[in-house]
Write a protein that holds these residues in place. Structure first.
Motif, PDB file in Angstrom:
ATOM      1  N   TYR A  34     -10.527  11.063 -11.287  1.00 48.11           N
ATOM      2  CA  TYR A  34     -11.586  10.701 -10.143  1.00 48.11           C
ATOM      3  C   TYR A  34     -11.355   9.182 -10.132  1.00 48.11           C
ATOM      4  N   GLY A  35     -11.375   8.396 -11.104  1.00 47.81           N
ATOM      5  CA  GLY A  35     -11.041   7.153 -10.794  1.00 47.81           C
ATOM      6  C   GLY A  35      -9.897   6.756 -10.160  1.00 47.81           C
ATOM      7  N   LEU A  36      -8.973   7.432 -10.260  1.00 49.45           N
ATOM      8  CA  LEU A  36      -7.314   7.081  -9.497  1.00 49.45           C
ATOM      9  C   LEU A  36      -7.916   7.430  -8.031  1.00 49.45           C
ATOM     10  N   VAL A  37      -8.540   8.545  -7.762  1.00 49.80           N
ATOM     11  CA  VAL A  37      -8.882   8.831  -6.419  1.00 49.80           C
ATOM     12  C   VAL A  37      -9.727   7.732  -5.626  1.00 49.80           C
ATOM     13  N   LEU A  38     -10.737   7.264  -6.328  1.00 51.73           N
ATOM     14  CA  LEU A  38     -11.588   6.378  -5.918  1.00 51.73           C
ATOM     15  C   LEU A  38     -10.768   4.990  -5.687  1.00 51.73           C
ATOM     16  N   ILE A  39      -9.831   4.731  -6.442  1.00 50.22           N
ATOM     17  CA  ILE A  39      -8.920   3.494  -6.212  1.00 50.22           C
ATOM     18  C   ILE A  39      -8.486   3.747  -4.836  1.00 50.22           C
ATOM     19  N   LYS A  40      -7.870   4.796  -4.520  1.00 54.16           N
ATOM     20  CA  LYS A  40      -6.996   4.940  -3.370  1.00 54.16           C
ATOM     21  C   LYS A  40      -8.035   4.838  -2.268  1.00 54.16           C
ATOM     22  N   VAL A  41      -9.237   5.622  -2.336  1.00 56.62           N
ATOM     23  CA  VAL A  41     -10.437   5.531  -1.381  1.00 56.62           C
ATOM     24  C   VAL A  41     -10.822   3.874  -1.054  1.00 56.62           C
ATOM     25  N   GLY A  42     -11.011   3.176  -2.192  1.00 52.17           N
ATOM     26  CA  GLY A  42     -11.105   2.006  -2.026  1.00 52.17           C
ATOM     27  C   GLY A  42     -10.156   1.108  -1.393  1.00 52.17           C
ATOM     28  N   ARG A  43      -8.879   1.418  -1.314  1.00 51.80           N
ATOM     29  CA  ARG A  43      -7.825   0.754  -0.693  1.00 51.80           C
ATOM     30  C   ARG A  43      -7.702   0.976   0.788  1.00 51.80           C
ATOM     31  N   ILE A  44      -8.219   2.322   0.995  1.00 48.85           N
ATOM     32  CA  ILE A  44      -8.263   2.796   2.457  1.00 48.85           C
ATOM     33  C   ILE A  44      -9.569   1.829   3.136  1.00 48.85           C
ATOM     34  N   ILE A  45     -10.473   1.935   2.429  1.00 56.21           N
ATOM     35  CA  ILE A  45     -11.640   1.101   3.068  1.00 56.21           C
ATOM     36  C   ILE A  45     -11.257  -0.368   3.206  1.00 56.21           C
ATOM     37  N   HIS A  46     -10.619  -0.978   2.166  1.00 61.38           N
ATOM     38  CA  HIS A  46     -10.025  -2.251   2.278  1.00 61.38           C
ATOM     39  C   HIS A  46      -9.281  -2.754   3.380  1.00 61.38           C
ATOM     40  N   ASP A  47      -8.305  -1.350   3.604  1.00 58.94           N
ATOM     41  CA  ASP A  47      -7.283  -1.459   4.947  1.00 58.94           C
ATOM     42  C   ASP A  47      -7.796  -1.553   6.209  1.00 58.94           C
ATOM     43  N   LYS A  48      -8.666  -0.546   6.167  1.00 63.28           N
ATOM     44  CA  LYS A  48      -9.300   0.046   7.508  1.00 63.28           C
ATOM     45  C   LYS A  48     -10.423  -0.579   8.153  1.00 63.28           C
ATOM     46  N   ILE A  49     -11.259  -1.192   7.109  1.00 63.52           N
ATOM     47  CA  ILE A  49     -12.456  -1.769   7.481  1.00 63.52           C
ATOM     48  C   ILE A  49     -12.561  -3.166   7.260  1.00 63.52           C
ATOM     49  N   ALA A  50     -12.309  -3.548   6.010  1.00 64.30           N
ATOM     50  CA  ALA A  50     -12.390  -4.913   5.610  1.00 64.30           C
ATOM     51  C   ALA A  50     -11.090  -5.807   6.270  1.00 64.30           C
ATOM     52  N   LEU A  51     -10.025  -5.446   5.989  1.00 66.65           N
ATOM     53  CA  LEU A  51      -8.830  -5.894   6.513  1.00 66.65           C
ATOM     54  C   LEU A  51      -8.093  -5.260   7.912  1.00 66.65           C
ATOM     55  N   GLN A  52      -9.121  -4.963   8.734  1.00 62.96           N
ATOM     56  CA  GLN A  52      -8.578  -3.808   9.615  1.00 62.96           C
ATOM     57  C   GLN A  52      -7.425  -4.193  10.619  1.00 62.96           C
ATOM     58  N   HIS A  53      -7.193  -5.379  10.651  1.00 57.96           N
ATOM     59  CA  HIS A  53      -6.267  -5.794  11.624  1.00 57.96           C
ATOM     60  C   HIS A  53      -4.679  -6.001  10.894  1.00 57.96           C
ATOM     61  N   LEU A  54      -4.750  -5.756   9.660  1.00 54.78           N
ATOM     62  CA  LEU A  54      -3.463  -5.655   8.857  1.00 54.78           C
ATOM     63  C   LEU A  54      -2.791  -4.431   8.692  1.00 54.78           C
ATOM     64  N   ASP A  55      -1.786  -4.111   8.848  1.00 54.83           N
ATOM     65  CA  ASP A  55      -0.930  -3.245   8.495  1.00 54.83           C
ATOM     66  C   ASP A  55      -0.356  -3.152   6.952  1.00 54.83           C
ATOM     67  N   LYS A  56      -1.084  -3.210   5.938  1.00 55.25           N
ATOM     68  CA  LYS A  56      -0.923  -3.469   4.865  1.00 55.25           C
ATOM     69  C   LYS A  56       0.574  -2.858   4.235  1.00 55.25           C
ATOM     70  N   ASN A  57       0.805  -1.634   4.558  1.00 58.95           N
ATOM     71  CA  ASN A  57       1.755  -0.967   4.112  1.00 58.95           C
ATOM     72  C   ASN A  57       3.169  -1.443   4.615  1.00 58.95           C
ATOM     73  N   ALA A  58       3.101  -1.606   5.795  1.00 62.51           N
ATOM     74  CA  ALA A  58       4.191  -1.958   6.388  1.00 62.51           C
ATOM     75  C   ALA A  58       4.658  -3.519   6.141  1.00 62.51           C
ATOM     76  N   LEU A  59       3.620  -4.330   5.964  1.00 61.12           N
ATOM     77  CA  LEU A  59       3.786  -5.856   5.597  1.00 61.12           C
ATOM     78  C   LEU A  59       4.541  -5.907   4.186  1.00 61.12           C
ATOM     79  N   ILE A  60       3.769  -4.806   3.307  1.00 60.37           N
ATOM     80  CA  ILE A  60       4.556  -4.883   1.927  1.00 60.37           C
ATOM     81  C   ILE A  60       5.691  -4.419   2.026  1.00 60.37           C
TER      82      ILE A  60
END
Length: 300
Positions: A96-122
Motif C-alpha cells: 500500500y505504501g508503494l501505491v501511495l508513493i505512485k499516487v503522491g507522484r501523480i498529485i505532484h505531477d498533475k497538481i503541484a507541478l501541473q505545467h511539467l510533463d515530468k515523464n517526458a522530460l526525464i
C-alpha cells in the motif's frame, strides 16, 4: 551458533520474523525499479545501461529510497501473532505504501507541478526534473512512514486513516509549492518557476528539493501529539492539518533566519535564481532539511 544467539539475547522466532521482513523488503525494492520503468513506459534496463539516462536513474533512486523509508514504517519491530500474519502485514503495508508513493507522484505531477510533463522530460535526460521527481517521492515517503507509525492495527479503519492522513499531508506540499512559485515570481520579474525547472536550472531543483522534504518533515511532527483512534479520526486529521500548517510556517521562518546566518553576505536570489549557483543551493537545501529535522526531533 545457538550459543551465540542465546548470548545475544535473540530468540529464533525473532530471527524468522527478521528474515521475513528483510526478504519482503528486498523483493519490494527490486520491484520498484521495474515499476518505475512501467510507469514511464520505458525499459528500465535500456534507459539505465544503454541510454545512460542519468535523470531516469536519479528518479528511480528516489523511488527506491522512498520505498525503503515507507518500509521502516511497516516494520514496527513487534512480532505478529504468527509468521503468516507477519507476511500479510508486511505485504499489506509495504504494497500500500508503494501505491501511495505512485499516487503522491501523480498529485505532484498533475497538481503541484501541473505545467511539467515530468515523464517526458526525464526520458529527455533532464537532470533537474529527475532530481525534483526523486525529492517528491522521498517527501511523500516521509509522510507515509509517519502515518504508518501513527496508526495501530491492520483493518479497514487503519487504511482509511493512512489514506486520509496521506491526502492531508499532500495538500500541505501543494500549498508550499504554490507559495514558492509566488516567491520566485516576485523575485524574478514574474518568471515561472516551473518553466525555469523545465529549462534545466539545476540550482533551483536542489533548493526546491530541500523545501519539499523539509515541509514533509514538518508535517509529520503532528503524529507525536495526536493519538490514533478510529472514533476520533476526523478530529485528529483536522488537528494534523492545523498543526502541520503551524509547523510548516515555523520551519520556514527558522530556515529563513538560519540561511541568513549560514549564508551571510550572499545574495541568494542573485546566486541561485540568476547565476544558478549549485553550491549555494546545496547549502540552502541542507539548511532547510537540518532545521526541519531538529524541530521534529525536539517535538518527538
Amino acid at each position: 551458533m545457538n550459543s551465540f544467539i542465546e548470548l545475544a539475547g535473540v530468540n529464533q522466532d525473532l530471527l524468522v520474523y527478521l528474515a521475513i521482513d528483510v526478504s519482503i523488503a528486498i523483493l519490494l525494492l527490486g520491484a520498484m525499479r521495474f515499476l518505475s520503468g512501467l510507469s514511464a513506459k520505458v525499459n528500465s534496463t535500456q534507459e539505465l545501461a544503454k541510454e545512460d539516462n542519468f535523470a531516469f536513474g536519479i528518479s528511480v533512486a528516489g523511488s527506491v529510497l522512498a520505498l525503503g523509508i515507507v518500509l521502516t514504517g511497516a516494520i514496527t519491530g513487534e512480532a505478529a501473532s504468527s509468521y503468516m500474519m507477519e507476511v500479510i502485514g508486511m505485504l499489506a503495508y509495504g504494497g500500500y505504501g508503494l501505491v501511495l508513493i505512485k499516487v503522491g507522484r501523480i498529485i505532484h505531477d498533475k497538481i503541484a507541478l501541473q505545467h511539467l510533463d515530468k515523464n517526458a522530460l526525464i526520458i529527455e535526460k533532464n537532470l533537474t526534473i529527475g532530481i525534483i521527481d526523486a525529492a517528491g517521492a522521498v517527501a511523500t515517503a516521509i509522510i507515509i512512514r509517519a502515518v504508518l507509525l501513527w496508526v495501530d492495527g491492520l483493518d479497514l479503519s487503519t487504511f482509511i486513516a493512512i489514506t486520509s492522513g496521506f491526502f492531508v499531508a499532500q495538500t500541505m506540499l501543494v500549498i508550499v509549492t504554490r507559495l514558492r512559485e509566488q516567491q520566485y515570481a516576485k523575485n524574478n520579474q514574474e518568471d515561472c518557476l516551473q518553466e525555469a525547472l523545465s529549462n534545466g536550472q539545476l540550482a533551483l531543483a536542489i533548493r526546491y528539493s530541500g523545501q519539499v522534504i523539509s515541509t514533509a518533515l514538518a508535517v509529520t511532527a503532528a503524529s507525536h501529539f495526536l493519538t490514533y483512534s478510529p472514533e476520533t479520526l476526523v478530529v485528529n486529521l483536522l488537528g494534523w492539518l492545523v498543526f502541520g500548517i503551524g509547523m510548516t510556517l515555523l520551519v520556514a521562518l527558522l530556515t529563513a533566519i538560519a540561511k541568513r546566518i549560514v549564508l551571510w553576505g550572499i545574495n541568494l536570489v542573485e546566486e541561485v535564481d540568476q547565476q544558478h549557483n549549485i553550491g549555494v543551493a546545496s547549502i540552502e537545501m541542507a539548511t532547510s532539511i537540518a532545521i526541519a529535522l531538529i524541530l521534529t526531533a525536539l517535538m518527538a
